[in-house]
Scaffold this motif. Structure first.
Motif, PDB file in Angstrom:
ATOM      1  N   LEU A  58       0.835  -1.201   0.000  1.00 24.28           N
ATOM      2  CA  LEU A  58       0.000   0.000   0.000  1.00 24.28           C
ATOM      3  C   LEU A  58       0.874   1.257   0.000  1.00 24.28           C
ATOM      4  O   LEU A  58       0.605   2.214  -0.735  1.00 24.28           O
ATOM      5  N   ALA A  59       1.934   1.255   0.792  1.00 19.87           N
ATOM      6  CA  ALA A  59       2.833   2.413   0.854  1.00 19.87           C
ATOM      7  C   ALA A  59       3.512   2.651  -0.489  1.00 19.87           C
ATOM      8  O   ALA A  59       3.674   3.803  -0.914  1.00 19.87           O
ATOM      9  N   GLU A  60       3.893   1.582  -1.148  1.00 16.20           N
ATOM     10  CA  GLU A  60       4.525   1.727  -2.466  1.00 16.20           C
ATOM     11  C   GLU A  60       3.540   2.340  -3.475  1.00 16.20           C
ATOM     12  O   GLU A  60       3.898   3.226  -4.255  1.00 16.20           O
ATOM     13  N   LEU A  61       2.297   1.881  -3.420  1.00 18.47           N
ATOM     14  CA  LEU A  61       1.289   2.441  -4.329  1.00 18.47           C
ATOM     15  C   LEU A  61       0.969   3.890  -3.968  1.00 18.47           C
ATOM     16  O   LEU A  61       0.723   4.712  -4.856  1.00 18.47           O
ATOM     17  N   GLN A  62       0.995   4.219  -2.679  1.00 21.54           N
ATOM     18  CA  GLN A  62       0.763   5.604  -2.266  1.00 21.54           C
ATOM     19  C   GLN A  62       1.868   6.503  -2.791  1.00 21.54           C
ATOM     20  O   GLN A  62       1.608   7.613  -3.230  1.00 21.54           O
ATOM     21  N   ARG A  63       3.107   6.011  -2.787  1.00 22.92           N
ATOM     22  CA  ARG A  63       4.215   6.807  -3.353  1.00 22.92           C
ATOM     23  C   ARG A  63       3.992   7.045  -4.842  1.00 22.92           C
ATOM     24  O   ARG A  63       4.299   8.114  -5.362  1.00 22.92           O
ATOM     25  N   THR A  64       3.457   6.032  -5.527  1.00 28.28           N
ATOM     26  CA  THR A  64       3.158   6.188  -6.950  1.00 28.28           C
ATOM     27  C   THR A  64       2.112   7.281  -7.153  1.00 28.28           C
ATOM     28  O   THR A  64       2.227   8.100  -8.069  1.00 28.28           O
ATOM     29  N   VAL A  65       1.107   7.302  -6.288  1.00 25.96           N
ATOM     30  CA  VAL A  65       0.076   8.343  -6.374  1.00 25.96           C
ATOM     31  C   VAL A  65       0.695   9.708  -6.070  1.00 25.96           C
ATOM     32  O   VAL A  65       0.457  10.684  -6.784  1.00 25.96           O
ATOM     33  N   ALA A  66       1.500   9.777  -5.020  1.00 25.37           N
ATOM     34  CA  ALA A  66       2.062  11.056  -4.578  1.00 25.37           C
ATOM     35  C   ALA A  66       3.060  11.637  -5.566  1.00 25.37           C
ATOM     36  O   ALA A  66       3.091  12.852  -5.777  1.00 25.37           O
ATOM     37  N   LEU A  67       3.871  10.767  -6.162  1.00 25.09           N
ATOM     38  CA  LEU A  67       4.966  11.270  -6.995  1.00 25.09           C
ATOM     39  C   LEU A  67       4.689  11.196  -8.489  1.00 25.09           C
ATOM     40  O   LEU A  67       5.444  11.766  -9.282  1.00 25.09           O
ATOM     41  N   GLY A  68       3.625  10.495  -8.864  1.00 22.03           N
ATOM     42  CA  GLY A  68       3.308  10.354 -10.281  1.00 22.03           C
ATOM     43  C   GLY A  68       2.776  11.637 -10.877  1.00 22.03           C
ATOM     44  O   GLY A  68       2.377  12.564 -10.180  1.00 22.03           O
ATOM     45  N   ASP A  69       2.776  11.678 -12.185  1.00 26.02           N
ATOM     46  CA  ASP A  69       2.240  12.874 -12.841  1.00 26.02           C
ATOM     47  C   ASP A  69       0.711  12.773 -12.921  1.00 26.02           C
ATOM     48  O   ASP A  69       0.131  11.702 -12.762  1.00 26.02           O
ATOM     49  N   ASP A  70       0.105  13.888 -13.152  1.00 27.33           N
ATOM     50  CA  ASP A  70      -1.358  13.960 -13.151  1.00 27.33           C
ATOM     51  C   ASP A  70      -1.985  13.075 -14.227  1.00 27.33           C
ATOM     52  O   ASP A  70      -3.090  12.578 -14.053  1.00 27.33           O
TER      53      ASP A  70
END
Length: 119
Positions: A58-70
């Protein structure tokens, strides 16, 4: 897709709630337990490890959400939400297993009828 900043904030909040839930579960283990509580403590630790494993995904996916582009946010949010939903189901199951009077499958434990000596 809705507001990207709001989605990122909600993902971070969900991750925090997941961490708090694991901490609350771990707190159910009794330090220096009496012999009758050792099995329950082992169960609490095993369930905590399982949830922690899910938390790391879940934390890894949250980082993807936080750092990914719009542009990729909708897909990242969808994966995060599915993983969070799985985490919540595993948490519910863990809590059910730890309820007094329930077995690992969540069904009530029924004591066998007493043998009153009559046959």
């Amino acid at each position: 897709m809705r507001d990207p900043q709001r989605s990122r904030e909600q993902a971070a909040q969900a991750l925090n709630r997941a961490a708090e839930a694991i901490d609350a579960l771990r707190a159910q283990a009794v330090p220096e337990p009496a012999p009758e509580l050792r099995a329950r403590n082992q169960q609490v630790r095993a369930l905590s490890r399982q949830l922690t494993h899910r938390y790391h995904w879940l934390a890894e996916l949250q980082r993807t959400v936080a750092l990914g582009d719009d542009a990729d946010l909708a897909r990242a949010w969808s994966r995060f939400f599915a993983c969070y939903d799985d985490f919540l189901e595993a948490l519910r199951q863990a809590r059910t297993e730890l309820e007094p009077g329930t077995g690992p499958d969540g069904d009530p434990v029924v004591d066998p009828p007493a043998d009153d000596g009559e046959r």
